[in-house]
Scaffold this motif. Structure first.
Motif, mmCIF file in Angstrom:
data_model
loop_
_atom_site.group_PDB
_atom_site.id
_atom_site.type_symbol
_atom_site.label_atom_id
_atom_site.label_comp_id
_atom_site.label_asym_id
_atom_site.label_seq_id
_atom_site.Cartn_x
_atom_site.Cartn_y
_atom_site.Cartn_z
ATOM 1 N N GLY A 1 49.531 46.033 33.011
ATOM 2 C CA GLY A 1 49.870 44.342 33.539
ATOM 3 C C GLY A 1 49.803 44.437 34.826
ATOM 4 O O GLY A 1 49.846 43.379 35.369
ATOM 5 N N PHE A 2 50.190 45.483 36.112
ATOM 6 C CA PHE A 2 50.607 45.317 37.120
ATOM 7 C C PHE A 2 49.434 45.115 37.689
ATOM 8 O O PHE A 2 49.009 44.511 38.331
ATOM 9 C CB PHE A 2 51.189 46.959 37.546
ATOM 10 N N ILE A 3 48.508 45.869 37.211
ATOM 11 C CA ILE A 3 46.629 45.792 38.087
ATOM 12 C C ILE A 3 46.232 44.795 37.163
ATOM 13 O O ILE A 3 45.731 43.750 38.184
ATOM 14 C CB ILE A 3 46.156 47.239 37.484
ATOM 15 N N GLY A 4 46.761 44.152 36.003
ATOM 16 C CA GLY A 4 45.574 42.430 35.503
ATOM 17 C C GLY A 4 46.134 41.356 36.134
ATOM 18 O O GLY A 4 45.651 41.180 37.049
ATOM 19 N N GLN A 5 47.447 41.567 37.175
ATOM 20 C CA GLN A 5 48.217 40.537 38.062
ATOM 21 C C GLN A 5 47.916 40.766 39.066
ATOM 22 O O GLN A 5 47.691 39.823 39.736
ATOM 23 C CB GLN A 5 49.965 40.988 37.916
ATOM 24 N N ASN A 6 47.610 42.548 39.457
ATOM 25 C CA ASN A 6 46.285 41.897 40.753
ATOM 26 C C ASN A 6 45.189 41.298 41.069
ATOM 27 O O ASN A 6 44.575 40.313 41.594
ATOM 28 C CB ASN A 6 46.779 43.528 41.527
ATOM 29 N N VAL A 7 44.254 41.861 39.606
ATOM 30 C CA VAL A 7 43.193 40.616 39.657
ATOM 31 C C VAL A 7 43.682 39.582 39.509
ATOM 32 O O VAL A 7 43.231 38.693 40.240
ATOM 33 C CB VAL A 7 42.510 41.283 38.848
ATOM 34 N N TYR A 8 44.970 38.820 39.513
ATOM 35 C CA TYR A 8 45.296 37.482 39.117
ATOM 36 C C TYR A 8 45.339 36.922 40.481
ATOM 37 O O TYR A 8 44.725 35.393 40.997
ATOM 38 C CB TYR A 8 46.244 37.303 38.762
ATOM 39 N N LEU A 9 45.912 38.079 41.341
ATOM 40 C CA LEU A 9 46.286 37.588 42.230
ATOM 41 C C LEU A 9 44.752 37.408 43.960
ATOM 42 O O LEU A 9 45.168 36.843 44.196
ATOM 43 C CB LEU A 9 47.506 38.294 43.245
ATOM 44 N N PHE A 10 43.752 38.066 42.928
ATOM 45 C CA PHE A 10 43.332 38.456 43.431
ATOM 46 C C PHE A 10 41.654 37.212 43.051
ATOM 47 O O PHE A 10 41.531 36.390 44.204
ATOM 48 C CB PHE A 10 42.373 40.001 44.310
ATOM 49 N N ALA A 11 42.332 36.887 42.128
ATOM 50 C CA ALA A 11 41.126 35.827 41.470
ATOM 51 C C ALA A 11 41.833 34.577 42.977
ATOM 52 O O ALA A 11 40.753 33.261 43.072
ATOM 53 C CB ALA A 11 41.425 35.291 40.325
ATOM 54 N N ALA A 12 42.983 34.088 42.561
ATOM 55 C CA ALA A 12 43.546 33.108 42.885
ATOM 56 C C ALA A 12 43.154 32.858 44.540
ATOM 57 O O ALA A 12 42.954 32.424 44.933
ATOM 58 C CB ALA A 12 45.063 32.698 42.495
ATOM 59 N N SER A 13 43.508 33.929 45.550
ATOM 60 C CA SER A 13 43.188 34.216 46.321
ATOM 61 C C SER A 13 41.357 34.263 47.357
ATOM 62 O O SER A 13 41.760 32.971 48.325
ATOM 63 C CB SER A 13 43.403 35.592 47.011
ATOM 64 N N GLU A 14 41.319 34.121 45.678
ATOM 65 C CA GLU A 14 39.159 34.087 46.662
ATOM 66 C C GLU A 14 38.725 33.007 45.773
ATOM 67 O O GLU A 14 37.455 32.980 45.693
ATOM 68 C CB GLU A 14 38.494 35.303 46.643
ATOM 69 N N GLY A 15 39.627 32.658 44.529
ATOM 70 C CA GLY A 15 38.892 31.017 44.097
ATOM 71 C C GLY A 15 37.768 31.168 42.733
ATOM 72 O O GLY A 15 36.700 30.658 42.461
ATOM 73 N N LEU A 16 38.457 32.753 41.742
ATOM 74 C CA LEU A 16 37.417 33.459 41.279
ATOM 75 C C LEU A 16 38.100 32.767 40.328
ATOM 76 O O LEU A 16 39.239 32.061 40.318
ATOM 77 C CB LEU A 16 37.957 34.387 40.891
ATOM 78 N N ALA A 17 37.857 32.978 38.824
ATOM 79 C CA ALA A 17 38.471 32.387 37.604
ATOM 80 C C ALA A 17 39.109 33.967 36.324
ATOM 81 O O ALA A 17 37.730 34.780 37.148
ATOM 82 C CB ALA A 17 37.899 31.691 36.343
ATOM 83 N N SER A 18 40.160 33.878 36.365
ATOM 84 C CA SER A 18 40.706 35.749 35.678
ATOM 85 C C SER A 18 40.872 35.284 34.292
ATOM 86 O O SER A 18 41.737 34.623 34.364
ATOM 87 C CB SER A 18 41.174 36.456 36.279
ATOM 88 N N TRP A 19 40.766 35.964 32.997
ATOM 89 C CA TRP A 19 41.272 36.404 31.615
ATOM 90 C C TRP A 19 41.796 37.726 31.366
ATOM 91 O O TRP A 19 41.506 37.764 31.348
ATOM 92 C CB TRP A 19 40.085 35.121 31.231
#
Length: 223
Positions: A171-189
């Protein structure tokens, strides 16, 4: 059957048995490893803005991520940010670091080597459809599969405790991915709908290695 013919036929059995065990290794050999560009750890949106923009987006474009974007994504997810002690961007209880990230791309499946910041070849071919059971997974440019190596925990820990800890770490890693995606204009799921036994067989995992989650990343689909 004459004895000589029988012995000749019997001698071929180990050869065919050996060949039968080679397809997975051969497939990996057909796929070259990938040295990722050095991650860019400066820039991006401010943390509070990334938190404000964080959301799940399931409609993801087929557009590929650049090598630099993929490098930055994997470093943000679970990269080494303190080389002196192999510290990571996501916390891990007792520093067990039991989570491995398998990266499903169009050309093959790779294992993220956090220390070398590279991708190790696992299996050639497009296996993205096996990274999840929901529509949209098969065509997304990047699918991450979270695998927990429960054998890395100290003896005496219960299976329930190992599973709970690994779920938190993922979950921690997944949240990192979510925040990176939000920062870079990506989509994450982030997804729990993964056919874990099928993926474990595909990746030739050991019994102590457990597939626990998946996460799909790419550009948001237009329209």
């Amino acid at each position: 059957m004459q004895r000589r013919e029988f012995l000749r036929g019997a001698a071929t059995v180990p050869v065919f048995a050996a060949l039968a065990g080679r397809p997975r290794r051969a497939a990996a050999q057909e796929l070259a490893g990938m040295a990722l560009p050095k991650p860019q750890i400066q820039g991006g949106r401010p943390l509070m803005q990334a938190l404000s923009d964080r959301k799940t987006i399931r409609t993801i474009s087929e557009e590929k991520l650049s090598p630099q974007m993929l490098s930055n994504l994997l470093w943000a997810a679970w990269g080494v940010n303190r080389a002196a002690n192999n510290g990571r961007t996501a916390p891990s209880a007792m520093n067990v670091q039991e989570i491995s990230l398998y990266v499903f791309l169009a050309d093959g499946v790779y294992l993220f080597d956090e220390k070398a910041h590279s991708l190790k070849p696992v299996l050639a071919g497009d296996h993205r459809a096996k990274a999840g059971t929901q529509t949209g997974v098969a065509k997304a440019p990047v699918n991450l599969i979270f695998v927990a190596d429960l054998d890395k925990y100290r003896p005496g820990m219960t299976a329930e405790m190992k599973t709970a800890w690994s779920s938190a770490h993922a979950g921690f890693i997944g949240q990192n991915v979510y925040l990176f995606a939000a920062s870079e204009g990506l989509a994450s799921w982030f997804r729990a709908f993964v056919d874990a036994p099928a993926v474990a067989q595909l990746l030739s995992l050991r019994p102590g290695q457990k597939v626990i989650y998946g996460q799909t990343v790419g550009y948001p689909a237009k329209g």
